[in-house]
Design an enzyme around this catalytic site. Structure first.
Site, PDB file in Angstrom:
ATOM      1  N   VAL A 498       0.824  -1.213   0.000  1.00 31.11           N
ATOM      2  CA  VAL A 498       0.000   0.000   0.000  1.00 31.11           C
ATOM      3  C   VAL A 498       0.856   1.258   0.000  1.00 31.11           C
ATOM      4  CG1 VAL A 498      -1.877  -1.178   1.166  1.00 31.11           C
ATOM      5  CG2 VAL A 498      -0.199   0.056   2.523  1.00 31.11           C
ATOM      6  N   GLU A 499       0.210   2.391  -0.295  1.00 28.41           N
ATOM      7  CA  GLU A 499       0.862   3.704  -0.346  1.00 28.41           C
ATOM      8  C   GLU A 499       2.047   3.705  -1.312  1.00 28.41           C
ATOM      9  OE1 GLU A 499      -0.430   6.215   0.856  1.00 28.41           O
ATOM     10  OE2 GLU A 499      -1.384   5.882   2.784  1.00 28.41           O
ATOM     11  N   GLY A 500       1.897   3.044  -2.451  1.00 27.44           N
ATOM     12  CA  GLY A 500       2.984   2.904  -3.408  1.00 27.44           C
ATOM     13  C   GLY A 500       3.719   1.607  -3.153  1.00 27.44           C
TER      14      GLY A 500
END
Length: 818
Positions: A498-500
């Site tokens: 997540v988040e990149g």
């Protein structure tokens, strides 16, 4: 021989000129004088042709007109053809936020005096009280096995506690009912919850990271803040934010979700608004959200709000019960059943004032998102990793001391120590890194640092949890309420993706953004090259280019000089002590190498560097590990100076700087371009890898392998931030209480155990043997009951959960065979 001496003197003069950063005129005069003096040693230096060439070069360099025409203009034209244009999305990502100390490291000559003034953040009384009381009370309520295996959700009373006690309001300003905690306090809050329940931590962290709360606090109109923030603070409103979708994850520019400015009749009146069509996936809290944030591409074909057909990525906020919104279904995240699900919308009409920040912020959504990703990347996900370190250290060390094989605690075997030392060193590193990154976030949005933190923290978590699983072995593999490792292990992919996703973060973001954000000249040069007014662009470029050239030559000469002197001339902080000084010198040296290799990559690869992801990833690794090493040194200085602190810091620094050097080796070996990088490596490291950049040796591994099993200042420091249950029926508490009991009786238990192995004791039961040991004086008679109590606890601690055939009800046999 004299000719060789003359050449060495000339080369040394150039190094000195660039190292001292002399002005062009002064440097030219110095070099010309030394050339003429060297002619006394080597007469061929007075050859008319060489003198004419020397004079011509110096004339071109020092005559503004000739320098501009013969050097700057050809380079400007060449780069204009080589460099790809910077797109709007990329430009917004680069320009978003600010830089911090990572820019100093990238520049090649870090300002250590400035760094020495940076102190770690301390909790306020209010923040400390919240962690000691509300967070502690929340942790008391949690049972992760029940959440995971039975409920697949948080209990209702936990949801209510999170809402009413302000767990969703940590980033919201106080005037709107929020707690307005520092990034460090947010991290401490989330990591303590995560040491008890990852599901609860993820649930609490989303409203406090990328989402409506932060976007509203930073960009919202006052009307929007008054409308939403009090409800978000009190928990009456539950937020989610829809960014990712089936075909657009990290590439936000590819968002297919569409909003079209149009007119609709609402309650008998014509209203200008937005018709939305979207399909979002993997949205945390979506199944229970009452307010939805959305990122989409906004279009205005009828020019109702401007003169552009395509306005760009925009963020809006709408109630979850808006007509046309489909919400409530769930995904099933492995290992941690937090609320996560899809959101769909078909022809959803919202007024223009749904745009966060109002109509003037239409099309500015990507920059808004980039500037608000720091909380997720720099606070929330590293907090999960730090929690894994805190608990991994505590449980791995304790279990390795309790568990015996071949008559010895498994933690004493060198094979186990190789793994447990990594757990110890990485846990120390994560705590240090958390302190530095959250301190940096107080300076503003530091997107490069938070990308580094997200990638490296979660990768360290992956390694230490894997090692913990390896050491606990079958006890960690079999699921059940006794298992203290399996659920964290299963949750690792959440933080990694997540988040990149980590692959993208390492290969594209860290160096891709870091180079342009941190380099003192590069981004401005690219802007000048792409200026529509070529004359104006050239004037800006020429001014920057020669500064850039001096900067590059200065870093290359500094790297060579520091390599030749073994870093002896490197700058260090004024307050560096005997432990930290050698490490700071090496970081300074590597900083010059990073700056030099980066400039070589820009010069020779140009726009192709974007596509050479493995090359840029290695430079990003080097940059990251220099910052991590700074964090370790700063953290070491905050703890008592003792053997444990020194050993953990040394292991952590050796691991980090060895990886930094590995990145240099890999870069130079694979760079190509006629061996330029290999030549530079030879100049920077004339005698090979520095001693301090070798991996931890066996002696240090054995030291940490022993220390992780013993009470030390480091063990106490890491545990101080965690929730450590003392309940012997709890998965963590069972190991903790057994370990504490072992510390009380270990010497006597060892004496009994060795006597039993040697066949010195008689008796058919354990009690009979222990009593015989007391009768023979092998153990004190008053220790019989304590040893029996410990052995019962030890056996119970080693048992693995067993269920009925349907894996529903735990059915344990806890009685020993004898």
């Amino acid at each position: 021989m004299l000719s060789l001496l003359a050449l060495v003197i000339l080369a040394g003069t150039l190094l000195a000129i660039f190292y001292a950063q002399l002005t062009l005129t002064t440097g030219s005069v110095v070099f010309a004088v030394v050339w003429l003096l060297c002619g006394l040693l080597a007469s061929w230096l007075y050859n008319p042709i060489l003198l004419i060439l020397l004079a011509a070069v110096l004339l071109v360099l020092n005559h503004p007109g000739l320098r501009s025409k013969l050097i700057a203009r050809p380079v400007f034209n060449m780069l204009g053809k080589m460099m790809p244009p910077i797109g709007d999305t990329e430009r917004e990502a680069i320009e978003a936020g600010a830089t911090w100390f990572e820019a100093e490291l990238f520049g090649g000559k870090p300002d250590w005096d400035d760094f020495s003034k940076t102190n770690f953040t301390q909790l306020t009384e209010e923040e400390q009280s919240f962690i000691d009381n509300e967070v502690e009370e929340l942790c008391d309520m949690l049972d992760e096995w029940k959440i995971y295996h039975e409920l697949k959700d948080l209990p209702e009373e936990v949801w209510q506690f999170l809402k009413t006690k302000g767990f969703f309001s940590l980033i919201i300003p106080k005037e709107y009912g929020g707690r307005d905690f520092s990034p460090y306090a947010q991290s401490r809050t989330m990591s303590k919850i995560a040491t008890r329940s990852l599901t609860t931590a993820v649930t609490a962290m989303v409203p406090n990271s990328l989402g409506p709360g932060e976007l509203l606090a930073k960009y919202g109109t006052e009307e929007q803040k008054q409308r939403w923030l009090p409800g978000l603070s009190s928990g009456e409103e539950i937020p989610c934010f829809g960014l990712t979708g089936p075909e657009a994850g990290s590439d936000a520019g590819a968002i297919p979700d569409k909003g079209v400015v149009c007119k609709r009749t609402v309650d008998g009146e014509e209203v200008v608004g937005i018709s939305l069509n979207f399909a979002k996936r993997w949205i945390t809290l979506a199944p229970v959200a009452t307010v939805v944030g959305l990122a989409f591409k906004l279009y205005d074909p009828d020019h109702l709000i401007g003169d552009k057909d395509e306005i760009g990525i925009t963020c809006a906020l709408l109630p979850a019960d808006t007509e046309g919104v489909e919400i409530g279904r769930r995904h099933n995240p492995g290992g941690s059943p937090f609320m996560n699900g899809p959101i769909n919308g078909k022809d959803v009409f919202v007024p223009l004032d749904a745009i966060i920040g109002g109509q003037e912020m239409a099309g500015k959504g990507w920059r808004m998102l980039i500037e608000c990703l720091g909380a997720g990347r720099g606070v929330s996900l590293p907090a999960l990793a730090t929690a894994s370190g805190e608990m991994g250290y505590r449980m791995t060390g304790a279990f390795a001391r309790i568990r015996r094989q071949f008559g010895l605690a498994v933690g004493h075997f060198e094979g186990v120590q190789e793994a447990s030392a990594q757990v110890a060193g990485l846990s120390y590193t994560l705590e240090a890194y958390r302190h530095l990154v959250t301190r940096g976030l107080e300076e503003g949005t530091i997107s490069v640092v938070t990308a580094m933190a997200k990638y490296h923290s979660t990768e360290m978590m992956r390694i230490l949890v894997n090692n913990g699983m390896d050491i606990a072995s079958g006890r960690a593999v079999q699921m059940g309420p006794r298992n203290f490792m399996a659920l964290p292990y299963q949750s690792i992919p959440v933080a990694i993706t997540v988040e990149g996703a980590n692959i993208l973060t390492r290969s594209l973001m860290i160096f891709g953004q870091g180079a342009l954000r941190c380099h003192p000249y590069l981004y401005d040069e690219l802007q000048a090259i792409q200026d529509e007014d070529q004359d104006r662009g050239f004037k800006q470029f020429e001014h920057l280019f020669f500064k850039h050239a001096g900067h590059s030559l200065g870093n290359i000469s500094r790297g060579i000089v520091l390599g030749l002197t073994g870093s002896k001339l490197a700058d260090i902080p004024a307050n560096a002590d005997s432990f930290s000084a050698p490490w700071y010198r090496l970081i300074t040296r590597y900083s010059a190498v990073l700056a030099s290799l980066s400039d070589v990559a820009f010069a020779l690869l140009g726009g192709d560097l974007k596509r050479r992801e493995m090359v840029s990833a290695r430079l990003g690794d080097l940059h990251s590990h220099l910052l991590i090493s700074c964090a370790i040194l700063k953290y070491h200085a905050t703890l008592p100076r003792d053997e444990a602190n020194d050993a953990h810091a040394t292991y952590a620094l050796r691991r980090s700087l060895s990886q930094a050097h590995d990145a240099i080796e890999d870069f130079c070996r694979n760079f190509g371009n006629y061996g330029v990088a290999r030549l530079l490596k030879g100049l920077f490291f004339p005698v090979g890898r520095p001693c301090l950049a070798h991996k931890p040796d066996d002696a240090l591994i054995r030291t940490l392998g022993e220390q992780i099993m013993n009470p030390t200042s480091v063990r106490d420091a890491l545990a101080a931030n965690a929730y450590i249950s003392q309940d012997p029926n709890d998965s963590i508490g069972r190991v903790e209480t057994t370990y504490n009991k072992l510390l009380e009786v270990e010497a006597d238990f060892e004496a009994f155990y060795k006597a039993d192995i040697k066949g010195k004791l008689s008796g058919d039961t354990l009690r009979a043997k222990v009593e015989d040991a007391a009768a023979q004086g092998i153990i004190p008679s008053d220790k019989v009951e304590a040893i029996l109590e410990y052995d019962e606890m030890r056996y119970d601690c080693l048992l693995t959960d067993a269920f009925d055939k349907d894996l529903k009800e735990v059915k344990m046999h806890t009685e020993r065979p004898i």
